[in-house]
Each structure stands twice: as C-alpha cells, then as structure tokens.
Design an enzyme around this catalytic site. Structure first.
Site, short mmCIF file in Angstrom:
data_model
loop_
_atom_site.label_atom_id
_atom_site.label_comp_id
_atom_site.label_asym_id
_atom_site.label_seq_id
_atom_site.Cartn_x
_atom_site.Cartn_y
_atom_site.Cartn_z
N TYR A 1 -73.74 1.80 98.28
CA TYR A 1 -74.52 0.68 98.81
C TYR A 1 -75.18 1.00 100.15
CZ TYR A 1 -72.99 -1.71 94.75
OH TYR A 1 -72.81 -2.03 93.43
N GLU B 1 -75.58 -8.74 103.80
CA GLU B 1 -75.96 -8.47 102.42
C GLU B 1 -75.09 -9.21 101.41
OE1 GLU B 1 -77.44 -3.84 103.11
OE2 GLU B 1 -75.80 -4.28 101.72
N GLN C 1 -60.30 -8.49 115.92
CA GLN C 1 -60.45 -8.85 114.53
C GLN C 1 -59.22 -8.49 113.70
OE1 GLN C 1 -64.12 -7.00 113.23
NE2 GLN C 1 -65.29 -7.96 114.88
N TYR D 1 -76.76 -3.41 118.03
CA TYR D 1 -76.61 -4.57 118.90
C TYR D 1 -77.45 -4.44 120.16
CZ TYR D 1 -73.11 -6.43 115.78
OH TYR D 1 -72.49 -6.95 114.67
N HIS E 1 -63.43 -4.45 112.61
CA HIS E 1 -63.80 -4.06 111.25
C HIS E 1 -62.63 -3.55 110.42
CE1 HIS E 1 -68.37 -3.54 112.24
NE2 HIS E 1 -67.83 -4.61 112.81
#
Length: 386
Positions: free
Chosen positions: A269, A259, A95, A280, A157
């Site tokens: 949050y 979300e 990523q 997972y 991430h």
C-alpha cells in the site's frame, strides 16, 4: 533587486513543496450531514477509552479498554467500579498503553480475551498481543503470544487492531513506529517497505499467535511468514464484509493523506514511497502518489480526519446504511459514513459528534456504538431519530 528575486524563488519553492499532491484518487474534504440519526450517551467517565467488545449476554454487557492500562467491564448497562485484574505490565506513554480488546470467536467455550498493548520503555518498546481467560473480574492464565520483531524508541505509532477472519485466525494491524524516529540508519517509517520486519504491516496469525498457514509470504525466504500486507503507516480501523469476505482498513496519514484501503493478501500500500501525505513541517513526503505494483487507496482524506475505528454495517435498524462503512475521526470529531457499491466508494456523509472518536462498532442488536477519546470519554449509541 537580487534579494527580491531570491525571495520570490524561495516563495515559489515553498508553495510547490506544500501544494496538494495530485494523483488518481480525488481528495475527500467536507461531506454532507447524514440524516435520520440521534445520539445518546450511555456511559461517561472513561479515561481515554480505546476499544469495546461485547460479551455474549447482549448489548448491555461489554469490555472496554482504557489506554492508561485498565480493562473495564459493563454489566446490565452499568460501568462497574471494579476493574479486571490479571493484566500484564505495559508501557503507558503518549500513544502507548492498553489498546484493542477482542473476544475469541469461540469465547463462550474457551473464555479467551485478546489484548493489544505496548510493552517496554521509552528507549525500547513495541506492540504486543496477549490473551487470558475471563472469569468473573479476572483474566486468568494471561500470556503473551506475539510481539513486534524490532524494538523502537519514542511513544508513537503502535497501531493496532485485531480482526477475526475465521474461527481460529485473525488479522493484526501494526504501525510504522513513528514520526522523525531513527532506525537502522534511516527513518523508522521506511521499514514499512521492509518485508523482514513487522513495522507498517498487517499480519495474519493463528489464535496462538503463530503465522497462519495460508499467508501470502509463506514461501518467500526474504519475508516474515506472518505478513499479510505491507506499506502501511498507522492502521487503527479494520472491518470485514461478512458476505464478500472483503477486508477494509483506514489509516492515518501525515498532515492529510489519511486513507481508506481495500486490503488484499500480499499487496503493498505504498507508505512512505507512495503517499498523499505531507511532513508535519509541510513539505511533501514523496513526489509519488501512485506506482505500479502498489495499491491505490479508495479514499484520501485531506484535510485529515485522523481515522480510528472502522465498522461494516449489516443491520436493518438503519436500512439505508446496510453494506456501508463507518469510520471514526479523531481530528474530524465525527463518524464518516462511506457509501459502497461493492468495492467502489460512491459517496460520503458525516455524523458529527463534536468529540474525538476513537472506536466505532456495530453492537449485537444492530445499533452503532462510538467511543470518544478524552479524559472523560464516553460510550455513545447511534439510534434512528424516526
């Protein structure tokens, strides 16, 4: 008999662990198809494009990032074979790579282009922000202005989006560091609740990468001064309502639990202490979906949409869409229209494209634009069908 009893107990435990968590926010699944739109492919042959930003010359001139580390330029609607030079070294894996691109609000004067990207290697990497001045096909005087406080391992991430909230301040979303990644004796995702690290946060920075002088944690000696919100997993969409000043964010959950959040300075949050997500391997991450002192999401997408870019629509080309949000979906292969009444979500519709959607933006002339995340990625324009 004992074996059957033990088997039944095991099945009940698995069902309980894997069941959908209950909470104050209803889970959002399928949504009806939106009407009155059509899609036209403008550009193809983009390699995993991640973000698009328009140059002052109008709809047909823009910059597009490709995750493998290239900054492309579109002139008069044509993707140029020559790439922009002057980019920094990057960590390109999984990523990681070249991510967001954003122009300074005063770009026409200072020519500043801001990039977010991964730096480091497999064992020590982080999200970084840099800027340079665009002249012809070169970013001149490129320099790093910010990097995440802690290095991490693995290639998951990174976030990350830039959202300008004033002439010289921007918000920066940063992810929690990954799944099943160890950090400081625990899982790295736990750092989203640690105010002394950037992981799993949204920051407020000046255009030089310094903490903004109006941050909610400036007087807190136990928190980094640039932190704006905490408790996030992986925000890849930020959008501003220009009239109200509300800031919206969509973020990835884990196996569901994606979300949509309304961001407020200083708010928490919840991730990973409060979440609708599952591991997972299917067990719950937390038994809590809501807790005092933590903000509830406005929408929870389960099954997962894998939300990406986010746009707040303001133009009259789609008059019924004015004041609504448009959220891309990588797994959902669609754009989700989120119908708003102020701070309240009143409904959703789907714009199904059948492609992994990485970014969603409103262009200068009021059309919606979509980047698709493939080896042969596309720039698609959403236009009225009537």
């Amino acid at each position: 008999m004992k074996i059957r009893l033990l088997y039944s107990i095991l099945v009940l435990l698995i069902i309980s662990a894997c069941s959908m968590p209950e909470g104050p926010v209803p889970l959002s699944g399928e949504a009806p198809e939106a009407e009155g739109w059509d899609a036209e492919v403008l550009i193809s042959e983009l390699e995993h494009p991640w973000s698009v930003a328009w140059l002052p010359e109008g709809d047909n001139n823009m910059l597009i990032t490709e995750r493998p580390g290239r900054l492309r330029i579109v002139e008069r609607g044509q993707l140029q074979p020559r790439t922009i030079s002057g980019l920094p070294d990057m960590y390109v894996s999984g990523q990681g790579g070249l991510l967001d691109v954003s122009l300074h609000p005063n770009f026409e004067v200072n020519r500043r282009v801001y990039l977010t990207y991964a730096t480091g290697d497999e064992d020590a990497n982080r999200t970084t922000v840099g800027m340079g001045e665009l002249h012809e096909y070169e970013l001149q005087n490129f320099r790093e202005i910010f990097r995440v406080s802690d290095d991490k391992s693995d290639d998951q991430h990174f976030g990350s989006r830039i959202l300008w909230v004033s002439e010289n301040k921007f918000l920066l979303s940063l992810a929690d560091g990954g799944n099943y990644v160890r950090f400081d004796g625990g899982w790295i995702r736990e750092q989203a609740q640690n105010p002394e690290t950037h992981l799993g946060k949204v920051l407020k920075l000046t255009d030089e990468g310094e903490p903004a002088e109006d941050g909610p944690f400036l007087e807190d000696e136990n928190a980094l001064p640039e932190i704006w919100t905490t408790g996030h997993r992986n925000i890849q969409g930020l959008a501003l309502d220009p009239e109200s000043g509300r800031v919206w964010a969509n973020e990835h959950g884990s196996r569901g639990g994606d979300e949509l959040n309304l961001l407020k300075p200083g708010a928490n949050y919840g991730w990973p202490e409060v979440t609708y997500s599952r591991e997972y391997h299917y067990t719950r991450i937390s038994d809590e979906t809501s807790k005092p002192g933590m903000e509830d999401p406005k929408v929870v997408w389960t099954p997962a949409q894998a939300p990406s870019g986010l746009a707040f629509y303001t133009d009259s080309r789609f008059p019924d869409w004015q004041g609504d949000l448009f959220s891309g979906g990588l797994v959902g292969e669609q754009v989700r229209r989120i119908i708003l009444d102020g701070e309240t979500v009143t409904g959703e519709e789907s714009i199904t494209l059948g492609r992994r959607v990485r970014d969603v933006r409103q262009g200068p002339s009021g059309y919606l634009y979509v980047l698709t995340d493939h080896e042969n990625g596309e720039l698609i324009r959403i236009i009225p069908s009537y």
